[in-house]
Enzyme design. Structure first.
Site, mmCIF file in Angstrom:
data_model
loop_
_atom_site.group_PDB
_atom_site.id
_atom_site.type_symbol
_atom_site.label_atom_id
_atom_site.label_comp_id
_atom_site.label_asym_id
_atom_site.label_seq_id
_atom_site.Cartn_x
_atom_site.Cartn_y
_atom_site.Cartn_z
ATOM 1 N N CYS A 50 36.933 36.071 39.647
ATOM 2 C CA CYS A 50 36.192 35.764 40.867
ATOM 3 C C CYS A 50 35.387 34.479 40.746
ATOM 4 C CB CYS A 50 35.276 36.923 41.253
ATOM 5 S SG CYS A 50 33.998 37.280 40.033
ATOM 6 N N ASN A 51 35.183 33.974 39.530
ATOM 7 C CA ASN A 51 34.404 32.735 39.408
ATOM 8 C C ASN A 51 35.018 31.695 38.470
ATOM 9 O OD1 ASN A 51 33.776 33.819 36.871
ATOM 10 N ND2 ASN A 51 31.845 34.684 37.600
ATOM 11 N N GLN A 116 33.091 42.415 31.146
ATOM 12 C CA GLN A 116 34.296 42.608 31.959
ATOM 13 C C GLN A 116 35.326 41.503 31.730
ATOM 14 O OE1 GLN A 116 33.609 42.789 36.164
ATOM 15 N NE2 GLN A 116 35.562 43.742 36.605
ATOM 16 N N GLN A 120 39.773 40.920 31.730
ATOM 17 C CA GLN A 120 40.463 39.888 32.502
ATOM 18 C C GLN A 120 41.297 38.978 31.598
ATOM 19 O OE1 GLN A 120 36.771 38.598 34.198
ATOM 20 N NE2 GLN A 120 37.128 39.651 36.145
ATOM 21 N N GLY A 192 38.132 48.387 48.711
ATOM 22 C CA GLY A 192 38.992 47.952 47.614
ATOM 23 C C GLY A 192 39.083 49.041 46.565
ATOM 24 N N SER A 197 36.300 46.996 42.101
ATOM 25 C CA SER A 197 35.868 48.024 43.048
ATOM 26 C C SER A 197 35.672 49.365 42.345
ATOM 27 C CB SER A 197 36.896 48.174 44.176
ATOM 28 O OG SER A 197 37.038 46.966 44.892
#
Length: 455
Positions: A50-51, A116, A120, A192, A197
């Site tokens: 996401c970033n 997290q 990923q 989601g 989510s």
């Protein structure tokens, strides 16, 4: 060959640019295939969160590789090259290794120390393996990055400084109150059913929400998440959580009932428009807290202007995290990263000379075999025992002569600047370059076979 990474993140680009550059999950495989089809690239992997969006590659031409990877990122994302270029960063060789190891430890995360990112990175490697675009270098790099990240979390207190984006976002919504006190008994809606989510739903349940609705485009995935949360032993089982799965078409009705909304989908457009949130607020006095963790955003930024609605999104999280205190253990993690980068570089340099050493030993074995055949022609009366003893003696002499220089050259090659020792060895012993290349190709084929087996 050169390890190269080209990318952009929350540290180099504004959220508006990251949103436009975001990769859809289905686009990652095509990006990897296009990368390895490019002339300077032999391996590729993409880390997309996401970033951050980062493309890793093994290239044989640095400048051509930078141009190719930059163009590929622009072509497969929603932003043009001219827009992306001012925000792209480039790292190569040890700097690229240092960057990924820092990312794996959470040092480059929006919330320092969050764990997290390890999942990923693992997903990024799995996709590259499934697409057969990760060879020896990227397999070694990403697997070592996972080990370094785990080491940082187990050997230091970085976890005390780090938290997930979900937790950090909920803390911002709670505005100084304890999250559990703030969330207890509230109605929550999670939009989601992916990994982020699912983490949000689990975090909300642990915080004590009274009701939870999970909406997803594929209702079956929402139902599975609800089942995991409410089954015996699940997070919500002990609290008597009232949880249900709903279709995306039911979101407007659920929005009107919710106190807390967390959205993180892979949609390319808005999931909650400002008008939808305003309609849900109509006639309600209780505040509505919304957390948008999607990139590109799920919730219309216009919600910031709706009375009674408090929206926290990636952009506001980035602003808030800039003021977050750093843990003292961050310095320890940086030390771990530096040590691991040096060890990885040494291992890679040592591995680089292995095909040359194998080719040298193969040549020596061929010389021994030729001389034994010549001896058989000159002394045909040797019996089997005599021939075996002579053969073994010659082999021992050759092995002893080669042992010290091959061990030493591996040691020298592992040091900074040691890449030239392979060239020197090939020149001194007049090794056939094609033989060395054949060993390297065999190793690469074996690596890719192993990657397919792991996938």
């Amino acid at each position: 060959m050169t390890l190269l990474v080209v990318g952009l993140s929350h540290r180099s680009a504004p959220v508006s640019v990251l949103e436009r550059a975001a990769l859809a999950p289905e686009a990652r495989g095509k990006l990897l295939q296009d990368a390895v089809s490019a002339e300077p690239v032999t391996e590729s992997a993409v880390l997309s969160t996401c970033n951050r969006i980062e493309l890793y590659a093994d290239v044989d031409k640095f400048h051509a590789g930078v141009a190719e990877l930059s163009g590929l990122l622009a072509r497969h994302s929603g932003a043009g090259l001219e827009e992306l270029t001012p925000y792209l960063y480039v790292h190569y060789e040890d700097r690229a290794v240092h960057h990924l190891f820092s990312v794996a430890c959470g040092l480059d995360s929006m919330v320092v120390g969050e764990g997290q990112i390890l999942g990923q990175i693992k997903d990024a490697l799995a996709v590259a393996q499934e697409q057969h675009t990760a060879g020896r270098l990227l397999n070694d790099l990403f697997q070592q990055a996972l080990r370094v990240g785990k080491r940082a979390h187990s050997e230091t207190g970085i976890d005390k400084a780090g938290q997930s984006l979900v937790t950090f976002g909920l803390e911002q919504l709670a505005a100084g109150r304890d999250v559990e006190d703030w969330a207890r008994g509230k109605r929550a809606l999670v939009i989601g059913a992916g990994s982020m989510s699912s983490l949000a739903a689990t975090t909300l349940v642990r915080a004590g929400v009274g009701e939870l609705a999970v909406a997803n485009r594929t209702v079956e995935r929402a139902e599975r998440l609800v089942q995991i949360l409410t089954e015996p032993g699940g997070t919500g089982a002990a609290t008597g959580l009232a949880a249900r799965a709903v279709a995306m078409t039911s979101v407007p009705e659920e929005l009107a009932l919710a106190d807390i909304v967390v959205s993180c989908t892979g949609a390319t457009g808005l999931v909650l428009a400002g008008e939808m949130v305003a309609a849900a607020r109509d006639g309600r006095t209780a505040p509505l807290a919304l957390l948008d963790l999607a990139m590109p955003r799920d919730i219309d930024a216009a919600v910031h202007r709706i009375e009674g609605a408090h929206l926290v999104d990636i952009e506001s999280l980035a602003d808030a995290s800039a003021d977050a205190p750093m843990a003292a253990d961050v310095d320890k993690v940086r030390g771990i990263v530096s040590d691991e980068v040096a060890a990885f570089g040494a291992a890679q340099r040592a591995a680089h000379i292995t095909p040359t050493v194998v080719a040298l030993r193969t040549m020596a074995a061929d010389v021994v075999a030729g001389e034994i055949a010549r001896l058989d022609g000159r002394l045909p009366d040797l019996d089997d025992k005599q021939r075996a003893e002579i053969t073994q003696t010659v082999r021992r002499v050759v092995d002893k002569l080669l042992h010290a220089p091959t061990v030493r050259v591996k040691q020298l090659a592992s040091e900074p600047g040691g890449a030239g020792y392979a060239d020197a060895l090939r020149e001194l012993f007049d090794l056939d370059p094609q033989t060395v290349a054949a060993v390297s190709r065999a190793d690469t084929r074996a690596d890719r076979h192993d990657a397919r087996e792991r996938a």
